[in-house]
Design an enzyme around this catalytic site. Structure first.
Site, PDB file in Angstrom:
ATOM      1  N   GLY A   1       1.285  93.706 -34.476  1.00 14.53           N
ATOM      2  CA  GLY A   1       0.798  94.935 -35.103  1.00 14.53           C
ATOM      3  C   GLY A   1       0.525  96.004 -34.055  1.00 14.53           C
ATOM      4  O   GLY A   1       1.353  96.258 -33.184  1.00 14.53           O
TER       5      GLY A   1
ATOM      6  N   GLY B   1      12.762  94.541 -50.178  1.00 15.75           N
ATOM      7  CA  GLY B   1      13.256  93.177 -49.923  1.00 15.75           C
ATOM      8  C   GLY B   1      13.523  93.037 -48.428  1.00 15.75           C
ATOM      9  O   GLY B   1      14.162  93.909 -47.834  1.00 15.75           O
TER      10      GLY B   1
ATOM     11  N   ASN C   1      14.918  93.463 -53.039  1.00 14.69           N
ATOM     12  CA  ASN C   1      14.008  93.661 -54.175  1.00 14.69           C
ATOM     13  C   ASN C   1      13.961  95.127 -54.547  1.00 14.69           C
ATOM     14  O   ASN C   1      14.351  95.993 -53.756  1.00 14.69           O
ATOM     15  CB  ASN C   1      12.564  93.264 -53.794  1.00 14.69           C
ATOM     16  CG  ASN C   1      12.412  91.779 -53.531  1.00 14.69           C
ATOM     17  OD1 ASN C   1      13.032  90.962 -54.197  1.00 14.69           O
ATOM     18  ND2 ASN C   1      11.591  91.429 -52.559  1.00 14.69           N
TER      19      ASN C   1
ATOM     20  N   ARG D   1      -1.078  96.024 -31.453  1.00 11.86           N
ATOM     21  CA  ARG D   1      -1.163  95.616 -30.035  1.00 11.86           C
ATOM     22  C   ARG D   1       0.209  95.564 -29.366  1.00 11.86           C
ATOM     23  O   ARG D   1       0.309  95.555 -28.148  1.00 11.86           O
ATOM     24  CB  ARG D   1      -1.834  94.242 -29.928  1.00 11.86           C
ATOM     25  CG  ARG D   1      -3.359  94.359 -29.959  1.00 11.86           C
ATOM     26  CD  ARG D   1      -4.014  93.035 -29.673  1.00 11.86           C
ATOM     27  NE  ARG D   1      -3.759  92.101 -30.758  1.00 11.86           N
ATOM     28  CZ  ARG D   1      -3.815  90.771 -30.635  1.00 11.86           C
ATOM     29  NH1 ARG D   1      -4.089  90.233 -29.477  1.00 11.86           N
ATOM     30  NH2 ARG D   1      -3.593  89.994 -31.684  1.00 11.86           N
TER      31      ARG D   1
ATOM     32  N   ASP E   1      10.242  94.647 -40.976  1.00  8.24           N
ATOM     33  CA  ASP E   1      11.685  94.687 -41.242  1.00  8.24           C
ATOM     34  C   ASP E   1      12.366  95.738 -40.370  1.00  8.24           C
ATOM     35  O   ASP E   1      13.469  95.517 -39.862  1.00  8.24           O
ATOM     36  CB  ASP E   1      11.950  94.983 -42.726  1.00  8.24           C
ATOM     37  CG  ASP E   1      11.332  93.920 -43.614  1.00  8.24           C
ATOM     38  OD1 ASP E   1      11.240  92.760 -43.166  1.00  8.24           O
ATOM     39  OD2 ASP E   1      10.923  94.248 -44.750  1.00  8.24           O
TER      40      ASP E   1
HETATM   41  O1  RIB Z   1       8.640  93.235 -45.854  1.00 10.20           O
HETATM   42  C1  RIB Z   1       8.405  94.124 -46.917  1.00 10.20           C
HETATM   43  C2  RIB Z   1       9.129  93.650 -48.133  1.00 10.20           C
HETATM   44  O2  RIB Z   1       8.547  92.438 -48.573  1.00 10.20           O
HETATM   45  C3  RIB Z   1       9.034  94.582 -49.320  1.00 10.20           C
HETATM   46  O3  RIB Z   1      10.053  95.537 -49.352  1.00 10.20           O
HETATM   47  C4  RIB Z   1       9.040  93.621 -50.503  1.00 10.20           C
HETATM   48  O4  RIB Z   1      10.151  93.759 -51.320  1.00 10.20           O
HETATM   49  C5  RIB Z   1       8.920  92.229 -49.913  1.00 10.20           C
HETATM   50  O5  RIB Z   1      10.137  91.582 -49.869  1.00 10.20           O
END
Ligand code: RIB
Length: 306
Positions: free
Chosen positions: A221, A41, A13, A223, A251
């Site tokens: 998180g 994304g 994204n 923890r 991510d």
């Molecule tokens: O996990 C974070 C991501 O979630 C963001 O970068 C956004 O694009 C959504 O996909």
């Protein structure tokens, strides 16, 4: 030593991020601060996280043939990521996410999936050669489940290990859960998958193992992360940092975990490495701009008390 190989099949994204004093309620307007447009994304974030940590990464996704799509592909290439298996959608725009980040670093995200939502099993099949050669395949749920399942089947057929980050939260059939080597939900995603709202993380992890998942790493998180498998349950504590923006921290964790596993690190060590990467990612605004390099993560780990 051969470079660890990670293939990510998933979304990309462009994130439109506004810092706000607090997340507004329905019908409310709040005056925010800084605006940042950044690459995001879940799939692309995880791909970039693994690449910055030294993995050889292939990203398999679907982009609209528009300004955002072209920028996304260029960004990924600049990170050294193999983009040959990206499918270009002539009719649907690239994915966009609208993100608000509060003073405490918490976020609220709305995604217009665009081309991500059009990804097909055939898009994934084009990348079979890359998946077959990977040490780890990393998946999320921001593209259609049919595409995710095809990637899972191809990986299984070639004996490639699969990490599934079940984000954003969605129910999954047992046939999918049984095929995954490592499931990495956060607490909210785990509650949905285990159908156990309000339960303790350890209970939810046990329920997921009972549904056929081989190993669970549940992110909690501040923890830490809970590792659960046939040999028992263990909590790996989080690192303390002052968060500015938690967007993309999950991510960062998943990309680092995939890289660590592909490097052959034992799971506990890979989880600690992933926790350090995620902690550092919360200290900078934006998803991809916040992802640290291997040198930065190693220096951070060296600063920690044993
Ligand atoms: O996990 C974070 C991501 O979630 C963001 O970068 C956004 O694009 C959504 O996909």
């Amino acid at each position: 030593m051969q470079q660890p190989r990670v293939v990510v099949v998933g979304s990309s994204n462009t994130d439109m991020v506004v810092k706000v004093p607090r997340i507004p309620g329905p019908g409310e307007t709040v005056l925010g601060g800084r605006f940042v447009m950044a690459a995001g994304g879940k799939g692309a974030n995880q791909a970039v996280a693994a690449a910055r940590l030294g993995a050889e990464v292939t990203f398999v996704g679907r982009l609209g043939r528009d300004m955002f799509g072209r920028q996304t592909e260029e960004n990924l290439r600049r990170e050294g990521i193999d983009t040959r298996f990206i499918a270009w959608d002539e009719a649907t725009p690239s994915g966009i996410a609208l993100i608000m980040v509060s003073a405490e670093g918490e976020n609220s995200i709305a995604v217009a999936p665009g081309a991500n939502g059009e990804m097909t099993p055939a898009d994934v099949e084009r990348a079979e050669e890359a998946i077959a050669a990977a040490d780890v395949l990393l998946l999320q749920l921001e593209v259609p489940l049919a595409a995710v399942r095809r990637a899972l089947d191809i990986a299984r057929g070639h004996g490639v290990r699969v990490i599934l980050n079940p984000a954003p939260a969605a129910p999954l059939p047992d046939e999918v859960l049984r095929e995954v080597d490592l499931l990495t939900p956060n607490q909210h995603e785990a509650a949905l998958l285990a159908r156990m709202q309000g339960a303790e993380p350890a209970e939810m992890a046990q329920a997921l193992l009972a549904r056929g998942v081989r190993m669970v790493v549940m992110t909690l998180g501040g923890r830490g992360a809970l590792i659960a498998g046939p040999e028992g349950i263990e909590l790996v504590p989080a690192f303390r940092v002052q968060p500015v923006d938690t967007t993309g921290a999950g991510d960062a964790f998943n990309g680092a975990l995939a890289c660590g596993m592909a490097q052959g690190r034992p799971l506990r060590e890979a989880v600690r490495y992933a926790s350090a990467t995620a902690a550092l990612a919360t200290t900078v605004m934006g998803a991809q701009p916040s992802l640290p390099t291997a040198e930065r993560v190693e220096a951070f780990l060296a600063e920690q008390r044993p």
